[in-house]
Design a protein around this motif. Structure first.
Motif, PDB file in Angstrom:
ATOM      1  N   ARG A   6     -41.369   4.322  13.444  1.00 53.05           N
ATOM      2  CA  ARG A   6     -41.882   4.764  12.185  1.00 53.05           C
ATOM      3  C   ARG A   6     -43.479   5.455  12.427  1.00 53.05           C
ATOM      4  NH1 ARG A   6     -42.746  -1.184  10.135  1.00 53.05           N
ATOM      5  NH2 ARG A   6     -44.603  -1.831  11.158  1.00 53.05           N
ATOM      6  N   HIS A   8     -47.320   5.662  11.979  1.00 53.82           N
ATOM      7  CA  HIS A   8     -48.524   4.770  11.519  1.00 53.82           C
ATOM      8  C   HIS A   8     -49.716   5.713  11.465  1.00 53.82           C
ATOM      9  CE1 HIS A   8     -51.275   1.352  12.955  1.00 53.82           C
ATOM     10  NE2 HIS A   8     -52.160   2.276  13.036  1.00 53.82           N
ATOM     11  N   ARG A   9     -50.471   5.508  10.217  1.00 50.71           N
ATOM     12  CA  ARG A   9     -51.396   6.562   9.693  1.00 50.71           C
ATOM     13  C   ARG A   9     -52.814   6.042  10.416  1.00 50.71           C
ATOM     14  NH1 ARG A   9     -55.412   7.628   6.086  1.00 50.71           N
ATOM     15  NH2 ARG A   9     -55.023   9.703   4.826  1.00 50.71           N
ATOM     16  N   SER A  25     -40.348  -4.350  12.818  1.00 53.70           N
ATOM     17  CA  SER A  25     -40.333  -3.821  11.332  1.00 53.70           C
ATOM     18  C   SER A  25     -40.699  -4.832  10.293  1.00 53.70           C
ATOM     19  CB  SER A  25     -38.621  -3.925  11.187  1.00 53.70           C
ATOM     20  OG  SER A  25     -37.643  -4.900  11.247  1.00 53.70           O
ATOM     21  N   THR A  29     -46.830  -1.943   7.947  1.00 49.97           N
ATOM     22  CA  THR A  29     -47.215  -0.615   8.343  1.00 49.97           C
ATOM     23  C   THR A  29     -48.286  -0.151   9.134  1.00 49.97           C
ATOM     24  OG1 THR A  29     -46.003   0.083   6.417  1.00 49.97           O
ATOM     25  CG2 THR A  29     -46.936   1.793   7.610  1.00 49.97           C
ATOM     26  N   SER A  30     -49.366  -0.876   8.923  1.00 50.27           N
ATOM     27  CA  SER A  30     -50.707  -0.491   9.705  1.00 50.27           C
ATOM     28  C   SER A  30     -50.823  -1.724  10.730  1.00 50.27           C
ATOM     29  CB  SER A  30     -51.773  -0.466   8.772  1.00 50.27           C
ATOM     30  OG  SER A  30     -52.011  -1.706   8.125  1.00 50.27           O
ATOM     31  N   SER A  67     -37.058   5.808  11.363  1.00 50.13           N
ATOM     32  CA  SER A  67     -37.072   5.832   9.919  1.00 50.13           C
ATOM     33  C   SER A  67     -36.857   7.461   9.528  1.00 50.13           C
ATOM     34  CB  SER A  67     -38.795   6.038   9.332  1.00 50.13           C
ATOM     35  OG  SER A  67     -39.532   6.720   9.928  1.00 50.13           O
TER      36      SER A  67
END
Length: 91
Positions: A6, A8-9, A25, A29-30, A67
């Motif tokens: 996925r 990762h910002r 998972s 997300t971070s 994703s």
């Protein structure tokens, strides 16, 4: 362990930059990641994308799921790579 591939910002406010990562998972997300597979810069006009396809294939072979966004980025990256490889084979 359920692994997902996925985004990762990273980056600062109003200057997003994303890393394509393999991560558990169940983590945020971070949260902690397993491996960085590439990057994506949406702010550039040409949507720069770079992905290590060999490592991506490895993670898919061990059961990782991509994703939807990463799947479309991989499709776009492969399309960018195809014309370059075709021009070298025709020469």
């Amino acid at each position: 362990m359920a692994v997902s591939i996925r985004l990762h910002r990273a980056g600062s406010n109003k200057k997003p930059f994303f890393r394509v990562v393999a991560a558990d998972s169940r983590r945020a997300t971070s949260g902690k990641i397993l491996e960085v597979l590439g990057w994506y810069d949406p702010k550039k006009k040409t949507d720069d994308v770079s992905i290590n396809l060999a490592r991506l294939e490895y993670w898919q072979n061990v059961g990782a799921r991509m994703s939807d966004t990463v799947r479309s980025l991989v499709r776009r990256f492969r399309a960018q790579q195809a014309p370059a490889s075709q021009s070298t084979t025709n020469a």
